[in-house]
Design a protein around this motif. Structure first.
Motif, PDB file in Angstrom:
ATOM      1  N   ILE A   1      50.205  24.374  33.284  1.00  0.00           N
ATOM      2  CA  ILE A   1      51.234  23.920  34.221  1.00  0.00           C
ATOM      3  C   ILE A   1      52.388  24.915  34.264  1.00  0.00           C
ATOM      4  O   ILE A   1      52.890  25.269  35.344  1.00  0.00           O
ATOM      5  CB  ILE A   1      51.747  22.519  33.837  1.00  0.00           C
ATOM      6  N   SER A   2      52.810  25.396  33.090  1.00  0.00           N
ATOM      7  CA  SER A   2      53.920  26.361  33.031  1.00  0.00           C
ATOM      8  C   SER A   2      53.617  27.612  33.843  1.00  0.00           C
ATOM      9  O   SER A   2      54.479  28.113  34.592  1.00  0.00           O
ATOM     10  CB  SER A   2      54.211  26.751  31.577  1.00  0.00           C
ATOM     11  N   LYS A   3      52.397  28.118  33.723  1.00  0.00           N
ATOM     12  CA  LYS A   3      52.041  29.349  34.415  1.00  0.00           C
ATOM     13  C   LYS A   3      51.869  29.128  35.921  1.00  0.00           C
ATOM     14  O   LYS A   3      52.199  30.013  36.717  1.00  0.00           O
ATOM     15  CB  LYS A   3      50.763  29.940  33.818  1.00  0.00           C
ATOM     16  N   ILE A   4      51.372  27.976  36.304  1.00  0.00           N
ATOM     17  CA  ILE A   4      51.265  27.673  37.739  1.00  0.00           C
ATOM     18  C   ILE A   4      52.655  27.636  38.367  1.00  0.00           C
ATOM     19  O   ILE A   4      52.882  28.222  39.435  1.00  0.00           O
ATOM     20  CB  ILE A   4      50.539  26.325  37.960  1.00  0.00           C
TER      21      ILE A   4
ATOM     22  N   HIS B   1      54.291  31.266  38.504  1.00  0.00           N
ATOM     23  CA  HIS B   1      53.728  32.184  39.496  1.00  0.00           C
ATOM     24  C   HIS B   1      53.758  31.630  40.916  1.00  0.00           C
ATOM     25  O   HIS B   1      53.488  32.367  41.863  1.00  0.00           O
ATOM     26  CB  HIS B   1      52.295  32.554  39.108  1.00  0.00           C
ATOM     27  N   GLY B   2      54.088  30.375  41.068  1.00  0.00           N
ATOM     28  CA  GLY B   2      54.152  29.791  42.405  1.00  0.00           C
ATOM     29  C   GLY B   2      52.771  29.426  42.923  1.00  0.00           C
ATOM     30  O   GLY B   2      52.473  28.268  43.184  1.00  0.00           O
ATOM     31  N   MET B   3      51.917  30.423  43.090  1.00  0.00           N
ATOM     32  CA  MET B   3      50.512  30.230  43.464  1.00  0.00           C
ATOM     33  C   MET B   3      49.670  31.169  42.615  1.00  0.00           C
ATOM     34  O   MET B   3      50.010  32.345  42.461  1.00  0.00           O
ATOM     35  CB  MET B   3      50.286  30.516  44.948  1.00  0.00           C
ATOM     36  N   ILE B   4      48.571  30.649  42.075  1.00  0.00           N
ATOM     37  CA  ILE B   4      47.746  31.473  41.208  1.00  0.00           C
ATOM     38  C   ILE B   4      46.302  30.951  41.233  1.00  0.00           C
ATOM     39  O   ILE B   4      46.064  29.744  41.361  1.00  0.00           O
ATOM     40  CB  ILE B   4      48.305  31.473  39.765  1.00  0.00           C
ATOM     41  N   SER B   5      45.351  31.842  41.121  1.00  0.00           N
ATOM     42  CA  SER B   5      43.938  31.449  41.127  1.00  0.00           C
ATOM     43  C   SER B   5      43.504  31.029  39.726  1.00  0.00           C
ATOM     44  O   SER B   5      44.150  31.350  38.728  1.00  0.00           O
ATOM     45  CB  SER B   5      43.074  32.609  41.607  1.00  0.00           C
ATOM     46  N   ARG B   6      42.377  30.353  39.657  1.00  0.00           N
ATOM     47  CA  ARG B   6      41.827  29.954  38.364  1.00  0.00           C
ATOM     48  C   ARG B   6      41.485  31.185  37.522  1.00  0.00           C
ATOM     49  O   ARG B   6      41.722  31.207  36.301  1.00  0.00           O
ATOM     50  CB  ARG B   6      40.579  29.092  38.575  1.00  0.00           C
ATOM     51  N   ALA B   7      40.939  32.211  38.172  1.00  0.00           N
ATOM     52  CA  ALA B   7      40.558  33.434  37.449  1.00  0.00           C
ATOM     53  C   ALA B   7      41.788  34.106  36.830  1.00  0.00           C
ATOM     54  O   ALA B   7      41.759  34.531  35.669  1.00  0.00           O
ATOM     55  CB  ALA B   7      39.844  34.395  38.388  1.00  0.00           C
ATOM     56  N   ASP B   8      42.865  34.185  37.595  1.00  0.00           N
ATOM     57  CA  ASP B   8      44.085  34.810  37.073  1.00  0.00           C
ATOM     58  C   ASP B   8      44.720  33.960  35.982  1.00  0.00           C
ATOM     59  O   ASP B   8      45.317  34.492  35.033  1.00  0.00           O
ATOM     60  CB  ASP B   8      45.082  35.052  38.206  1.00  0.00           C
ATOM     61  N   LEU B   9      44.609  32.646  36.117  1.00  0.00           N
ATOM     62  CA  LEU B   9      45.111  31.762  35.062  1.00  0.00           C
ATOM     63  C   LEU B   9      44.394  32.036  33.746  1.00  0.00           C
ATOM     64  O   LEU B   9      45.013  32.081  32.676  1.00  0.00           O
ATOM     65  CB  LEU B   9      44.909  30.293  35.453  1.00  0.00           C
ATOM     66  N   ALA B  10      43.093  32.205  33.823  1.00  0.00           N
ATOM     67  CA  ALA B  10      42.306  32.492  32.626  1.00  0.00           C
ATOM     68  C   ALA B  10      42.748  33.811  31.986  1.00  0.00           C
ATOM     69  O   ALA B  10      42.885  33.909  30.757  1.00  0.00           O
ATOM     70  CB  ALA B  10      40.817  32.530  32.969  1.00  0.00           C
TER      71      ALA B  10
ATOM     72  N   ILE C   1      45.706  35.342  32.266  1.00  0.00           N
ATOM     73  CA  ILE C   1      47.087  35.277  31.776  1.00  0.00           C
ATOM     74  C   ILE C   1      47.199  34.430  30.511  1.00  0.00           C
ATOM     75  O   ILE C   1      47.918  34.784  29.573  1.00  0.00           O
ATOM     76  CB  ILE C   1      48.018  34.725  32.879  1.00  0.00           C
ATOM     77  N   THR C   2      46.505  33.311  30.488  1.00  0.00           N
ATOM     78  CA  THR C   2      46.631  32.372  29.370  1.00  0.00           C
ATOM     79  C   THR C   2      45.697  32.678  28.206  1.00  0.00           C
ATOM     80  O   THR C   2      45.948  32.241  27.077  1.00  0.00           O
ATOM     81  CB  THR C   2      46.349  30.936  29.841  1.00  0.00           C
ATOM     82  N   GLY C   3      44.599  33.397  28.490  1.00  0.00           N
ATOM     83  CA  GLY C   3      43.611  33.635  27.453  1.00  0.00           C
ATOM     84  C   GLY C   3      42.644  32.482  27.264  1.00  0.00           C
ATOM     85  O   GLY C   3      41.780  32.514  26.378  1.00  0.00           O
TER      86      GLY C   3
END
Length: 398
Positions: free
Chosen positions: A18-21, A24-33, A35-37
Motif C-alpha cells: 500500500i505504501s509503495k502504491i 508512486h501514484g500508479m504502479i504495475s504489479r511487476a514494478d511493485l515486485a 521495488i519491494t522484493g
C-alpha cells in the motif's frame, strides 16, 4: 532475519505494498515486485484482496507500443475521507481530504469562549456533519485527528492547553462516544512536522519543525517517527527561557521564548505601537512593503530573539532539515537571510533551513495524513503536494 506467523508477515507485506502504491501514484504489479522484493505471487494475492476491498483501482495505461497495455494499480482516492482539525485559540479549522491526502473541503469556525463543554458540542456537530456527507464512500469518514495547541499525553489525553486553560481532559473519549468515529489527539507542532515529512521531505531522517503562531512548539521527526518523550511532552520548546527574569509566561516562568518570538507576541507589540486592535496579516504585509519604520524596528528585534531559540535547537539536535512554520516570515522579505546572519556559531550545524510552504494549513494537513496512515495501517506514508490540485471539485452527499 524477520520471523513471525503467516498473518503477521501478510500484514507487513500489505503495509509495504500500500505504501509503495501511494508513493508512486500508479504502479504495475511487476514494478511493485521489483521495488519491494516480494515475489509476483504475493503481489498478485495482495492486489486481488485490496481490489476486492475497494482500496485500490486498476487502470490500463495508455501507450503506443504493440502488445498488451500494462495494468496499473493506484489507491482508490474516494474509498474514504479523513478529517483534520486544528483547534487553535480563537478558531477551529476543519480540513477534509481523500485517501491521496488531497484537500477537498476546508472551513474555519471562530470561537469566542474556552468553555470545554461548548467546544466539544461544536466538534461533535461538525464531525457528525462530515460523517454524514462522506457516507456515500465505501469506508465513509475513516477518522478525525485533532491538533491541540498544548500538551498531549502519550495516551492521547490532554494534559494542559494554556490558551483555553484546560487541564486533564479526555477529548478523545468524549468525541468517540458521541460520534462513533475513530478520534486521534495530537500536539499541533507534531502534526506540522508530520506534514513536512509526508508531503515534502519523505527521504529525511532527521527533521524538526518549529511552529510560531499562538505559542511556539517543536515537532521532532527521527527516522520518520515522532520523538515525543516518555510522557509525550517533548517539543515544548516555547517555554525555554531565553531572557532571565524576563516577561511573565502562562506556564509560570519568566522570559520564555514564546513571549518574544511567537507571532502572537509580535502582533501584540505591533498593535500596541500602532495603537490599533486586531491587526491583520494583510496590514502587516502592507507595512512590510511600505517599510514602515515601527514594523521594521519590531521585526529586527523579533528576528534576533527568534534566532536565539533556533541556535539552541540547532545545538541540541543537529537537524538535517529545520523548517520554520510562520505566516509572518512567509510575508517578510529576506527572512531566511536575516535569520541565517544570526546563526554564526561554528559549533551549531544544520543542513537545510527553510520556511514552510504550508503555513497555517500544516497542522490540519498533518492531521489528515495521520488519519490516513492509521486507517491504512502503514508504517510509512509519502503523499504528493500540488497546490493546484488542492480543494478540487468534490461531490458530497447531503
Amino acid at each position: 532475519m524477520l520471523t513471525g506467523d503467516a498473518s503477521y508477515i501478510k500484514k507487513i507485506n500489505r503495509s509495504i505494498i500500500i505504501s509503495k502504491i501511494i508513493e508512486h501514484g500508479m504502479i504495475s504489479r511487476a514494478d511493485l515486485a521489483k521495488i519491494t522484493g516480494l515475489n509476483k505471487a504475493t503481489i498478485s494475492v495482495q492486489a486481488a484482496e485490496l481490489l476486492a476491498e475497494e482500496l485500490i483501482l486498476e487502470t490500463h495505461q495508455e501507450h503506443k507500443n504493440l502488445g498488451r497495455r500494462p495494468i496499473m494499480l493506484s489507491i482508490n482516492q474516494q474509498a474514504g475521507y479523513s478529517l483534520g482539525i486544528d483547534l487553535d485559540k480563537r478558531v477551529i479549522t476543519f480540513t477534509l481530504s481523500d485517501l491521496s491526502g488531497t484537500t477537498v473541503d476546508t472551513q474555519s469556525i471562530g470561537i469566542e469562549a474556552s468553555d470545554y463543554t461548548l467546544i466539544v458540542k461544536l466538534l461533535v456537530e461538525q464531525i457528525t456533519h462530515y460523517k454524514k456527507r462522506c457516507s456515500h464512500a465505501p469506508y465513509g469518514l475513516i477518522g478525525a485527528v485533532i491538533g491541540i495547541h498544548g500538551i498531549v499525553n502519550n495516551d492521547e489525553s490532554i494534559y494542559f492547553v494554556p490558551h483555553h486553560r484546560w487541564h486533564n481532559k479526555n477529548l478523545k473519549a468524549d468525541l468517540q462516544n458521541e460520534t462513533g468515529i475513530n478520534i486521534y489527539i495530537e500536539n499541533n507542532a507534531n502534526l506540522c512536522s508530520f506534514a513536512e515529512i509526508v508531503y515534502k521531505h519523505a527521504q529525511s531522517e532527521n527533521l524538526l519543525s518549529v511552529s510560531l503562531y499562538s505559542g511556539i512548539g517543536l515537532g521532532i521527526m527521527v527516522n520518520s517517527k515522532l520523538l515525543k518523550g516518555c510522557d509525550g511532552y517533548a517539543g515544548e520548546i516555547g517555554h525555554m527561557i531565553i531572557v532571565p527574569d524576563g516577561l511573565p509566561c502562562r506556564c509560570g516562568n519568566l522570559g520564555c521564548w514564546e513571549q518574544y518570538a511567537s507571532e502572537l507576541s509580535f502582533i501584540k507589540q505591533l498593535s500596541k505601537r500602532h495603537n490599533k486592535e486586531n491587526v491583520t496579516y494583510d496590514e502587516i504585509n502592507h507595512w512590510f512593503v511600505k517599510k514602515d519604520p515601527v514594523t521594521s524596528e519590531l521585526m529586527k528585534d523579533y528576528i534576533k530573539f527568534l534566532s536565539y531559540g533556533l541556535n539552541n535547537i540547532i545545538n541540541l539536535y543537529n537537524p538535517e532539515i529545520l523548517v520554520i512554520n510562520s505566516e509572518l516570515l512567509r510575508l517578510y522579505p529576506n527572512a531566511l537571510d536575516e535569520i541565517k546572519a544570526h546563526l554564526t556559531s561554528t559549533v551549531g550545524q544544520y543542513r537545510k533551513l527553510q520556511i514552510s510552504e504550508f503555513g497555517k494549513n500544516a497542522c490540519s494537513m498533518g492531521a489528515c495524513a495521520l488519519a490516513i496512515k492509521n486507517f491504512l495501517e502503514v508504517n510509512e506514508l509519502s503523499l504528493s503536494f500540488d497546490e493546484s490540485e488542492r480543494k478540487k471539485s468534490f461531490t458530497l452527499s447531503n
